[in-house]
Scaffold this active site. Structure first.
Site, PDB file in Angstrom:
ATOM      1  N   GLY A 349      83.158  17.826  73.149  1.00 17.14           N
ATOM      2  CA  GLY A 349      83.886  18.030  74.219  1.00 17.14           C
ATOM      3  C   GLY A 349      84.394  16.444  74.489  1.00 17.14           C
ATOM      4  O   GLY A 349      83.839  15.310  74.205  1.00 17.14           O
ATOM      5  N   ILE A 350      85.410  16.429  75.452  1.00 14.00           N
ATOM      6  CA  ILE A 350      85.907  15.194  75.975  1.00 14.00           C
ATOM      7  C   ILE A 350      85.748  15.129  77.492  1.00 14.00           C
ATOM      8  O   ILE A 350      86.184  15.846  78.327  1.00 14.00           O
ATOM      9  CB  ILE A 350      87.384  14.745  75.468  1.00 14.00           C
ATOM     10  CG1 ILE A 350      87.649  14.746  73.989  1.00 14.00           C
ATOM     11  CG2 ILE A 350      87.820  13.420  76.007  1.00 14.00           C
ATOM     12  CD1 ILE A 350      88.797  14.813  73.450  1.00 14.00           C
ATOM     13  N   GLY A 354      83.710   9.496  78.393  1.00 13.84           N
ATOM     14  CA  GLY A 354      83.671   9.358  76.764  1.00 13.84           C
ATOM     15  C   GLY A 354      83.518  10.626  76.049  1.00 13.84           C
ATOM     16  O   GLY A 354      83.830  11.906  76.782  1.00 13.84           O
ATOM     17  N   ARG A 355      83.296  10.718  74.748  1.00 15.87           N
ATOM     18  CA  ARG A 355      83.631  11.899  73.899  1.00 15.87           C
ATOM     19  C   ARG A 355      82.141  12.405  73.499  1.00 15.87           C
ATOM     20  O   ARG A 355      81.255  11.130  73.344  1.00 15.87           O
ATOM     21  CB  ARG A 355      84.446  11.675  72.867  1.00 15.87           C
ATOM     22  CG  ARG A 355      85.727  11.476  73.231  1.00 15.87           C
ATOM     23  CD  ARG A 355      86.622  10.847  71.661  1.00 15.87           C
ATOM     24  NE  ARG A 355      88.045  10.515  72.081  1.00 15.87           N
ATOM     25  CZ  ARG A 355      88.924  11.637  71.659  1.00 15.87           C
ATOM     26  NH1 ARG A 355      88.538  12.519  70.717  1.00 15.87           N
ATOM     27  NH2 ARG A 355      90.263  11.400  72.047  1.00 15.87           N
ATOM     28  N   VAL A 356      81.721  13.498  73.220  1.00 15.12           N
ATOM     29  CA  VAL A 356      80.503  13.756  73.043  1.00 15.12           C
ATOM     30  C   VAL A 356      80.563  14.728  71.802  1.00 15.12           C
ATOM     31  O   VAL A 356      81.197  15.421  71.300  1.00 15.12           O
ATOM     32  CB  VAL A 356      79.928  14.752  73.799  1.00 15.12           C
ATOM     33  CG1 VAL A 356      78.455  15.306  73.438  1.00 15.12           C
ATOM     34  CG2 VAL A 356      79.877  14.241  75.485  1.00 15.12           C
ATOM     35  N   LYS A 371      76.815  10.834  72.810  1.00 17.06           N
ATOM     36  CA  LYS A 371      78.066  10.690  73.935  1.00 17.06           C
ATOM     37  C   LYS A 371      78.303   9.313  73.684  1.00 17.06           C
ATOM     38  O   LYS A 371      77.372   8.284  73.800  1.00 17.06           O
ATOM     39  CB  LYS A 371      77.397  11.029  75.514  1.00 17.06           C
ATOM     40  CG  LYS A 371      78.951  10.585  76.271  1.00 17.06           C
ATOM     41  CD  LYS A 371      78.542  11.293  77.630  1.00 17.06           C
ATOM     42  CE  LYS A 371      79.706  11.021  78.651  1.00 17.06           C
ATOM     43  NZ  LYS A 371      79.645  11.572  80.008  1.00 17.06           N
ATOM     44  N   ASP A 467      77.247  13.521  89.313  1.00 16.13           N
ATOM     45  CA  ASP A 467      78.300  14.126  88.773  1.00 16.13           C
ATOM     46  C   ASP A 467      77.765  15.634  88.244  1.00 16.13           C
ATOM     47  O   ASP A 467      78.020  15.993  87.341  1.00 16.13           O
ATOM     48  CB  ASP A 467      78.529  13.485  87.262  1.00 16.13           C
ATOM     49  CG  ASP A 467      79.938  13.688  86.755  1.00 16.13           C
ATOM     50  OD1 ASP A 467      80.751  14.208  87.544  1.00 16.13           O
ATOM     51  OD2 ASP A 467      80.350  13.557  85.482  1.00 16.13           O
TER      52      ASP A 467
END
Length: 637
Positions: A349-350, A354-356, A371, A467
């Site tokens: 996912g994005i 960041g990207r994971v 991540k 978050d």
């Protein structure tokens, strides 16, 4: 004039009759339809493939033959015989095969190589519309083709999976014992393929060259070909190779409709190339030694270059203050290998930070989620890493464990437990995912509440997540909700006054007081939790700018419906009647209470878990107690 007409009619009649029966004792000067790797050598050998890999070759008799007297009739009897030889690159390993094929078209250039044998491709394999009958001579055991071994003969109908197959060989007429034949031996062999249109018997017989045709066929099947073979079809051969090359040679060929195939004149057949495999090996050996000489000259330079590139590729940032965190640090090279170089197919996912990526640690074989967070500033890095290491000590069944970190120039990499069922938002908001039952949603809400209470009250320090939202709630193998992504989390000592900080997070989840105070608190986490549980109950995102203005902010929309007495109409329509009214009422009103515009009016996470567990009832709430204007959020937050 009548004599000339009679003469040409006789020629046409003779030509039509001859086209149903032909014999080639070698192929020098023969007119065949060829494509791909196929060709005819100067010695008269029909060569289907050569020293090229991952390719196909086809050779067909140029005219279609009549296999039925009419479309309604059964297929006529037919027979063919041919001599072949397979000369491999490596006699111990095969890589494809060839077929005798009957096809409605002589254009099979769309067919694929390797185990697909040059007769079909992945998209049309097995289609009844193919009308293809083939006999394969295969030197590769392909799981996709369900092959019995790497040295077999099979009957294929409309695809590459054999209708019937046997190991290559023959039954001796002398003692009745089966004798194996090795297709990769490079020795010529003769094949007889016969179909009896009356009893629908299909036989394939194989024997070494110069040996009489065995009485017992290798393959014998009863097959009704009426739906497979059309009234006019092409006959020929297809050759196919994979990662290693093979020479597929046809030395002679005879074919007949409604009769026995003409016998081949074996003494007239062309000779195979002498010691082709040996010559190829010598040529390769010479090239290998020449290459090795050059390689030895360049080896030192290449090794030095590789070391420089490798060092740069896997470079990390190390400071003295990180020594105390060494046990919590992952080498970048390990994470790079775990994610196969952070390839796109491993992307989970994005997010906004960041990207994971999904990864498998090489040594331990533990699945992780990695991540990548951009981090250009050096200020605060030490504090950030210290907090990350501290967060790695968190242990709760409803929290995703943070395993460690890695630091490089310009980015930080955070390593988490891998959650096999992904994030909750994909189940709530994606039409492709199956809708979650209410009982599962309620269990996830209680689980996240328990994890958040642990962060606020039960650990050595107060952890403010900052978050909380559906995309940061992950589902383990048992579909338990686990709060993850601690990249924005802040730690404080119990009883300490929180410091001002940059306001970060996701619109729709930010408590209104953050715009004034810039101080995150457990109460601002509670506000975000309120928006989160409304997401779960209503099946829509906390902020949807594309909706009508009155419906853009989820909390405001639920609040407005509560005032009008229609709060239950805000539930996710995909739930239907599958929900418990008392639980739905609790979640919707608790979501509004957690989203109260005044921080002091919001319950603590300890109180929230007691409400959800039914230990104490939710206090009576009235709309006017929230805000005079009826609006919960600053829409420009």
């Amino acid at each position: 004039m009548s004599v000339k007409i009679f003469f040409w009619a006789l020629i046409l009649r003779l030509g039509l009759s001859a086209s149903d029966n032909f014999t080639y004792n070698g192929f020098k000067g023969v007119n065949l339809s060829l494509d791909g790797l196929a060709g005819i050598t100067s010695d008269g050998l029909l060569m289907l493939t050569n020293a090229t890999t991952h390719k196909t070759g086809h050779a067909f008799f140029p005219s279609p033959l009549r296999f039925k007297k009419s479309q309604a009739d059964n297929v006529l009897s037919f027979s063919t015989t041919f001599v072949f030889a397979i000369i491999p690159e490596d006699q111990t390993v095969g890589s494809g095969g060839f077929t005798f094929v009957i096809s409605p078209s002589k254009d099979l250039t769309h067919a694929s190589s390797g185990y697909l044998l040059g007769i079909v491709n992945e998209t049309n394999n097995g289609n009844a519309s193919n009308h293809i009958l083939a006999v394969e001579f295969d030197t590769w055991k392909s799981p996709e083709a369900e092959d019995i071994n790497s040295n077999h003969v099979g009957i294929d109908i409309n695809g590459f999976i054999s209708y019937n197959s046997k190991p290559a060989g023959f039954t001796s007429d002398d003692d009745g014992k089966f004798q194996n034949l090795t297709l990769l031996s490079g020795e010529p062999m003769q094949v007889w393929i016969e179909y009896n249109g009356t009893n629908m018997q299909f036989n394939v017989t194989l024997a070494p060259l110069l040996k009489p045709k065995p009485k017992i066929a290798l393959l014998s099947s009863t097959v009704n070909l009426s739906s497979i073979i059309l009234d006019r079809m092409y006959v020929g051969f297809s050759g196919s190779v994979g990662t290693l090359y093979l020479y597929h040679y046809i030395l002679g060929w005879g074919f007949s409709i409604d009769g026995d195939a003409p016998e081949l004149n074996l003494s007239s057949l062309p000779s195979l190339p002498q010691n082709l495999t040996s010559l190829e090996k010598k040529r390769k050996t010479l090239l290998l030694w020449l290459s090795l000489t050059l390689l030895l000259v360049l080896l030192n330079v290449a090794c030095a270059t590789l070391m420089v590139v490798r060092k740069k590729m896997f470079s990390e940032l190390h400071d003295d203050w990180e020594l105390e965190f060494e046990s919590n640090r992952f080498p970048y090279e390990q994470l790079y290998k775990a994610t196969r170089g952070f390839k796109g197919k491993y992307l989970l996912g994005i997010g906004g930070f960041g990207r994971v990526y999904r990864g498998l640690l090489p040594a331990s074989k533990v699945e992780v989620a990695v991540k990548r967070v951009s981090h250009e500033s050096k200020q605060g890095v030490r504090e950030f890493v210290a907090e990350i290491v501290s967060l790695g000590k968190l242990r709760h069944r409803n929290l995703v464990q943070l395993l460690g970190y890695c630091r490089r120039k310009g980015e930080l990499l955070l390593v988490y437990e891998y959650m096999p069922n992904g994030s909750l938002d994909k189940f709530l908001f994606s039409e492709a995912k199956q809708s979650l039952a209410w009982s599962l949603r309620f269990r996830i809400i209680k689980g996240v509440a328990s994890g958040l209470q642990y962060l606020h009250d039960c650990w050595d320090q107060v952890v403010i997540h900052r978050d909380i939202k559906a995309s940061n709630v992950l589902l383990d193998g048992d579909m338990n909700g686990r709060l993850g992504d601690f990249g924005l989390a802040r730690l404080y000592d119990h009883g300490a006054v929180t410091r001002t900080t940059n306001v970060v997070g996701t619109p729709g989840f930010l408590a209104p007081e953050l715009a004034r105070t810039c101080k995150v608190t457990t109460s601002s986490d509670v506000f975000a939790f309120g928006a989160f549980i409304l997401e779960v109950a209503c099946g829509r995102r906390a902020l949807e700018p594309n909706k009508q203005e009155s419906e853009q902010v989820l909390v405001d929309w639920v609040f407005a419906n509560w005032k009008m007495g229609t709060i239950y109409e805000t539930k996710d329509p995909r739930l239907g009647k599958d929900y418990v009214l008392e639980e739905l009422d609790l979640v919707l009103k608790l979501g509004l209470l957690c989203s109260h515009p005044s921080p002091s009016a919001r319950p603590s996470m300890r109180q929230i878990t007691r409400f959800l567990n039914g230990d104490v009832p939710l206090p009576e709430m009235l709309p006017y107690q929230f805000h005079a204007s009826g609006s919960f959020l600053f829409k420009n937050e």
